[in-house]
Structure formats: structure tokens, C-alpha cells
Write a protein that holds these residues in place. Structure first.
Motif, PDB file in Angstrom:
ATOM      1  N   GLN A 117       0.818  -1.202   0.000  1.00  0.00           N
ATOM      2  CA  GLN A 117       0.000   0.000   0.000  1.00  0.00           C
ATOM      3  C   GLN A 117       0.861   1.264   0.000  1.00  0.00           C
ATOM      4  N   MET A 118       1.936   1.240   0.780  1.00  0.00           N
ATOM      5  CA  MET A 118       2.800   2.425   0.863  1.00  0.00           C
ATOM      6  C   MET A 118       3.519   2.689  -0.455  1.00  0.00           C
ATOM      7  N   LEU A 119       4.040   1.636  -1.068  1.00  0.00           N
ATOM      8  CA  LEU A 119       4.805   1.804  -2.305  1.00  0.00           C
ATOM      9  C   LEU A 119       3.940   2.292  -3.456  1.00  0.00           C
ATOM     10  N   ARG A 120       2.642   2.108  -3.323  1.00  0.00           N
ATOM     11  CA  ARG A 120       1.743   2.647  -4.349  1.00  0.00           C
ATOM     12  C   ARG A 120       1.753   4.170  -4.355  1.00  0.00           C
ATOM     13  N   GLY A 121       2.321   4.757  -3.301  1.00  0.00           N
ATOM     14  CA  GLY A 121       2.470   6.211  -3.269  1.00  0.00           C
ATOM     15  C   GLY A 121       3.393   6.739  -4.347  1.00  0.00           C
ATOM     16  N   SER A 122       4.224   5.853  -4.921  1.00  0.00           N
ATOM     17  CA  SER A 122       5.114   6.275  -6.010  1.00  0.00           C
ATOM     18  C   SER A 122       4.330   6.694  -7.247  1.00  0.00           C
ATOM     19  N   LEU A 123       3.047   6.405  -7.249  1.00  0.00           N
ATOM     20  CA  LEU A 123       2.187   6.813  -8.370  1.00  0.00           C
ATOM     21  C   LEU A 123       2.279   8.317  -8.613  1.00  0.00           C
ATOM     22  N   ILE A 124       2.431   9.081  -7.544  1.00  0.00           N
ATOM     23  CA  ILE A 124       2.518  10.538  -7.660  1.00  0.00           C
ATOM     24  C   ILE A 124       3.674  10.944  -8.572  1.00  0.00           C
ATOM     25  N   ILE A 125       4.811  10.284  -8.413  1.00  0.00           N
ATOM     26  CA  ILE A 125       6.005  10.633  -9.189  1.00  0.00           C
ATOM     27  C   ILE A 125       5.750  10.438 -10.678  1.00  0.00           C
ATOM     28  N   PHE A 126       5.233   9.271 -11.023  1.00  0.00           N
ATOM     29  CA  PHE A 126       5.051   8.940 -12.440  1.00  0.00           C
ATOM     30  C   PHE A 126       3.881   9.711 -13.059  1.00  0.00           C
ATOM     31  N   THR A 127       2.858   9.968 -12.259  1.00  0.00           N
ATOM     32  CA  THR A 127       1.741  10.774 -12.764  1.00  0.00           C
ATOM     33  C   THR A 127       2.217  12.190 -13.076  1.00  0.00           C
ATOM     34  N   ALA A 128       3.052  12.731 -12.196  1.00  0.00           N
ATOM     35  CA  ALA A 128       3.584  14.079 -12.412  1.00  0.00           C
ATOM     36  C   ALA A 128       4.420  14.135 -13.687  1.00  0.00           C
ATOM     37  N   ILE A 129       5.287  13.143 -13.865  1.00  0.00           N
ATOM     38  CA  ILE A 129       6.149  13.118 -15.057  1.00  0.00           C
ATOM     39  C   ILE A 129       5.306  13.046 -16.331  1.00  0.00           C
ATOM     40  N   MET A 130       4.325  12.142 -16.332  1.00  0.00           N
ATOM     41  CA  MET A 130       3.500  11.968 -17.532  1.00  0.00           C
ATOM     42  C   MET A 130       2.585  13.165 -17.774  1.00  0.00           C
ATOM     43  N   SER A 131       2.156  13.806 -16.705  1.00  0.00           N
ATOM     44  CA  SER A 131       1.322  14.998 -16.864  1.00  0.00           C
ATOM     45  C   SER A 131       2.113  16.127 -17.523  1.00  0.00           C
ATOM     46  N   VAL A 132       3.380  16.237 -17.148  1.00  0.00           N
ATOM     47  CA  VAL A 132       4.240  17.264 -17.740  1.00  0.00           C
ATOM     48  C   VAL A 132       4.522  16.939 -19.208  1.00  0.00           C
ATOM     49  N   VAL A 133       4.817  15.672 -19.484  1.00  0.00           N
ATOM     50  CA  VAL A 133       5.212  15.270 -20.838  1.00  0.00           C
ATOM     51  C   VAL A 133       4.024  15.255 -21.799  1.00  0.00           C
ATOM     52  N   PHE A 134       2.915  14.647 -21.361  1.00  0.00           N
ATOM     53  CA  PHE A 134       1.802  14.422 -22.288  1.00  0.00           C
ATOM     54  C   PHE A 134       0.667  15.443 -22.167  1.00  0.00           C
ATOM     55  N   LEU A 135       0.439  15.954 -20.968  1.00  0.00           N
ATOM     56  CA  LEU A 135      -0.642  16.926 -20.783  1.00  0.00           C
ATOM     57  C   LEU A 135      -0.123  18.359 -20.721  1.00  0.00           C
ATOM     58  N   LYS A 136       1.205  18.507 -20.849  1.00  0.00           N
ATOM     59  CA  LYS A 136       1.858  19.824 -20.888  1.00  0.00           C
ATOM     60  C   LYS A 136       1.567  20.667 -19.645  1.00  0.00           C
ATOM     61  N   VAL A 154       2.480   2.160 -15.053  1.00  0.00           N
ATOM     62  CA  VAL A 154       1.340   1.806 -15.901  1.00  0.00           C
ATOM     63  C   VAL A 154       0.062   2.466 -15.376  1.00  0.00           C
ATOM     64  N   THR A 155      -0.083   2.492 -14.049  1.00  0.00           N
ATOM     65  CA  THR A 155      -1.258   3.143 -13.463  1.00  0.00           C
ATOM     66  C   THR A 155      -1.266   4.636 -13.780  1.00  0.00           C
ATOM     67  N   ALA A 156      -0.084   5.246 -13.760  1.00  0.00           N
ATOM     68  CA  ALA A 156       0.011   6.667 -14.110  1.00  0.00           C
ATOM     69  C   ALA A 156      -0.424   6.888 -15.558  1.00  0.00           C
ATOM     70  N   ALA A 157      -0.007   5.984 -16.439  1.00  0.00           N
ATOM     71  CA  ALA A 157      -0.441   6.068 -17.838  1.00  0.00           C
ATOM     72  C   ALA A 157      -1.957   5.931 -17.937  1.00  0.00           C
ATOM     73  N   GLN A 158      -2.511   5.039 -17.135  1.00  0.00           N
ATOM     74  CA  GLN A 158      -3.965   4.860 -17.110  1.00  0.00           C
ATOM     75  C   GLN A 158      -4.665   6.154 -16.689  1.00  0.00           C
ATOM     76  N   MET A 159      -4.140   6.810 -15.663  1.00  0.00           N
ATOM     77  CA  MET A 159      -4.765   8.038 -15.170  1.00  0.00           C
ATOM     78  C   MET A 159      -4.685   9.160 -16.197  1.00  0.00           C
ATOM     79  N   VAL A 160      -3.559   9.237 -16.897  1.00  0.00           N
ATOM     80  CA  VAL A 160      -3.406  10.254 -17.939  1.00  0.00           C
ATOM     81  C   VAL A 160      -4.390   9.985 -19.080  1.00  0.00           C
ATOM     82  N   LEU A 161      -4.523   8.720 -19.451  1.00  0.00           N
ATOM     83  CA  LEU A 161      -5.474   8.353 -20.509  1.00  0.00           C
ATOM     84  C   LEU A 161      -6.909   8.668 -20.095  1.00  0.00           C
ATOM     85  N   GLU A 162      -7.235   8.360 -18.841  1.00  0.00           N
ATOM     86  CA  GLU A 162      -8.584   8.642 -18.355  1.00  0.00           C
ATOM     87  C   GLU A 162      -8.861  10.138 -18.349  1.00  0.00           C
TER      88      GLU A 162
END
Length: 379
Positions: free
Chosen positions: A123-142, A194-202
Motif C-alpha cells: 500500500q505504501m509503495l503505491r504512493g510512487s504513483l505521484i512521481i510517475f503521474t507528475a512526469i507523464m502529466s508534464v510530458v503528455f498533458l503539458k 502503468v497506473t500513471a499512464a492509465q490516469m493520464v489516458l482517463e
């Protein structure tokens, strides 16, 4: 602003069912049961568990249909429908396919990781989602990250590092294999990409559809369930040995063996059923909380869920209290709150505003006193 009764209900459901989902899955993983070859072993079937999860999500479509028919027969207008089923019904179902595939890959990978490591670490390690979501948001959602978001990410990285170190240190005092714990932790973190990619796609394709929460969960469950059901067939014939998996003939997944183990032990059956039932309510509640309250509230509730899982793990004797891990979790919590602008920064800004207001009032008062002192007396 105070929660309404419905919002409070959603928050409670999210925390309770979310905690039960992880605990039920881990309960099944820890339980022993005879397989199709008659050998008694732990229930190590992450892909079958992922199938069960998608089945739970798919059941939300049935729930939507039942509720919709019930309310429409009572002549409810669109505005009178409850939030769980109100929304757009003329949307392209295919938009859910790609996010569902991401969910499938992420969930099955996380279940493999959960089988190898601790429930609280999972459960704790799932907190890393923030890092990857941030990176993908910057790259793909500008998007442009704010300074406090960068600070939050730094705290999350520090917390993850400490949790990982804690797992390696605690492996020496547990029955778990150190290599397995490390592999499990790494898999959980990789799954968050992969979850971060899912959130960006959603966010890019799904959120604009304004679909009801039950349909969002249900249609992702539909695509995930059908895809996983098909994949289980080739998985049965692909043999990789028993280094990570523990199937009779070394397959990636053996759904037949899973069925025998579920049938032969009520604990496995209860754990597996608990995963199916809890995930349906958890995902519905999670989507509803985001829609009804806010995404930041969902973050706070998810943090509470982590605490509940840790307490339950210790109470059940699955884990021990680990000061290092708790320190890592504290940093993770601070990082998540900073990144999502919850509690910490708002409290700081409020306090600073109060101080500025107090200083301004004191300055005003001093100026007034000075004016009274220097003002000449009129004769």
C-alpha cells in the motif's frame, strides 16, 4: 465545508472496502490449500486474482442497470437520479478499452508483488504513483508543476527509499525471502508507471465523457475481464518454472489449479470472494468521492486506508511494528499531502495570512496612536 450524509457514506465505504480489498487478497495469498495435483501450497495465483478484481468491477454494470430501471420506472427525471447513475449514457464504450488494459497490466503486476512482499509495503509503495503521474502529466498533458509539488515529490521519493530499506532489513527477521521482497517491491513500483499512464489516458479521453461512476468502473471491468479471461489460456501453456510463481507444472498461471485451491479451502474462497466484492464497492466509492467531493479528499482517504492496513497487518500477526517503515510512511504522507495541496500548505498559508493581518492591524493601531499623539490641540 462539512460533508453531506451521502459524501460521508462514500468516504467510509472507500476506506473500509479499500482496506478489506488488500487484506482479503493477502489473506488468500497466505492461505494453504491442496491444488489439482493434491499438493498443499500457498494460493499463488495473481492473474486469477486480477480476473476476480475485474469481475467485481464488471458487476457494477449490473448494479447500474438495476438502479436505472428502478428509478426510471418510478418516473424519475434525469435531474432526480442519484449521483451513482446520473450522467451521460451516449458515449463511446471503446474509450474505456485502453485504460482497462493499463489497469489489467498494473493490477496483475501489483498482485504478483503483493504475493512476494508485505501488505502495508504494498500500500505504501503505491504512493510512487505521484512521481510517475507528475512526469507523464508534464510530458503528455503539458502541465507545469508548482514548487510545492516538486517538494512533495522529493518527500515521496525519500519515503519510498526508507520503506524499501525497511523491507530489506526486516526480511532477515521474517520467513520471507529477501530477493522475493525486493522483487515484489520493485514490481509494485513499476506497476505505478502503468497506473500513471492509465490516469493520464482517463483524464484525456474518459473524464470528458461525464459518465456515471458505476458505468466508468463497470466498463473498465468489462474490458479487463474479457482480456484477462482470454490471456489465461496461453498463460496455462507457458512454463517459466517456480522461481516466482508456484504452479504444479511451472506455468505463469494455472486457473484450473486456482479453482481447486479455492474449492478446497474456505479461507482461500473467502479471501478471493472478498477481493471481488470489495473492489466493486471500493472503485465505485473512489470514483464517486472524486466526482462528489474532490481528488484531494480521495488522497487523504487513501492515506487513512494505508494506516488501517498496517494496523490490521500487525494485529493479525502478518507484520511487526517497524519504526523505520513508519518513518518512511510519514515522509510519504507529507509528500502526498504537499503534492495534492492538502492540509499542510493550506494551513501554512492560512497561518501566514493571519499573522500578516495581525501585523497589519497592529501597525494600523500604532499609526493611529502616533497621529493622536502628534496632532496639535485646536484652541
Amino acid at each position: 465545508m462539512a460533508f453531506t450524509a451521502y459524501q460521508t457514506f462514500l468516504a467510509v465505504v472507500m476506506v473500509v472496502t479499500g482496506s478489506l480489498n488488500t487484506l482479503a487478497t493477502k489473506w488468500a495469498d497466505r492461505s494453504h490449500s491442496p491444488g489439482r495435483d493434491g499438493v498443499d501450497r500457498e494460493f499463488n495465483h495473481p492473474y486469477v486474482q486480477a480476473l476476480g478484481m475485474f469481475l467485481g468491477e464488471l458487476s457494477c454494470l449490473l448494479g447500474f442497470k438495476i438502479l436505472y430501471v428502478y428509478y426510471t420506472r418510478k418516473d424519475y427525471t434525469e435531474d432526480q437520479l442519484p449521483p451513482s447513475i446520473s450522467g451521460n449514457r451516449n458515449f463511446r464504450r471503446s474509450v474505456f478499452a485502453l485504460p482497462a488494459l493499463c489497469d489489467l497490466l498494473a493490477t496483475s503486476t501489483m498482485y504478483v508483488g503483493l504475493n512476494l512482499t508485505y501488505a502495508s509495503s504494498f500500500q505504501m509503495l503505491r504512493g510512487s504513483l505521484i512521481i510517475f503521474t507528475a512526469i507523464m502529466s508534464v510530458v503528455f498533458l503539458k502541465r507545469k508543476l508548482k514548487p510545492y509539488e516538486y517538494l512533495g515529490i522529493a518527500f515521496v521519493i525519500s519515503g519510498l527509499t526508507i520503506v524499501g530499506v525497511s523491507d530489506m532489513l526486516s526480511s532477515g527477521t521474517s520467513t520471507k525471502n529477501t530477493d522475493h521482497i525486493i522483487i515484489g517491491d520493485v514490481l509494485i513500483i513499476l506497476a505505478q508507471i502503468v497506473t500513471a499512464a492509465q490516469m493520464v489516458l482517463e483524464e484525456k479521453f474518459v473524464n470528458s465523457q461525464r459518465v456515471s461512476p458505476l458505468q466508468v468502473v463497470g466498463w473498465e471491468g468489462f474490458f479487463g475481464f474479457t482480456t484477462m479471461a482470454v490471456l489465461l489460456v496461453p498463460m496455462y501453456f507457458i512454463k517459466v518454472g517456480n522461481g516466482v510463481f508456484n504452479n504444479p507444472e511451472g506455468q505463469i498461471e494455472d486457473a484450473i489449479d486456482a479453482w481447486y485451491q479455492i474449492k478446497n479451502n474456505w479461507q482461500v474462497a473467502c479471501g478471493f470472494s472478498g477481493t471481488i466484492i470489495s473492489i466493486a464497492f471500493f472503485n465505485f466509492a473512489g470514483v464517486s468521492v472524486t466526482k462528489q467531493i474532490s481528488a484531494t479528499t480521495r488522497t487523504v482517504l487513501d492515506s487513512i486506508r494505508t494506516i488501517v492496513i498496517k494496523i490490521a497487518g500487525v494485529a493479525l500477526g502478518w507484520e511487526k511494528v517497524d519504526g523505520i517503515q513508519l518513518g518512511g510512511f510519514a515522509l510519504l504522507l507529507i509528500g502526498m499531502f504537499l503534492y495534492n495541496d492538502v492540509l499542510i500548505r493550506p494551513a501554512y498559508l492560512k497561518l501566514r495570512g493571519q499573522r500578516n493581518r495581525t501585523n497589519y492591524e497592529e501597525s494600523d493601531k500604532n499609526n493611529e496612536e502616533n497621529r493622536e499623539y502628534t496632532e496639535p490641540i485646536m484652541q
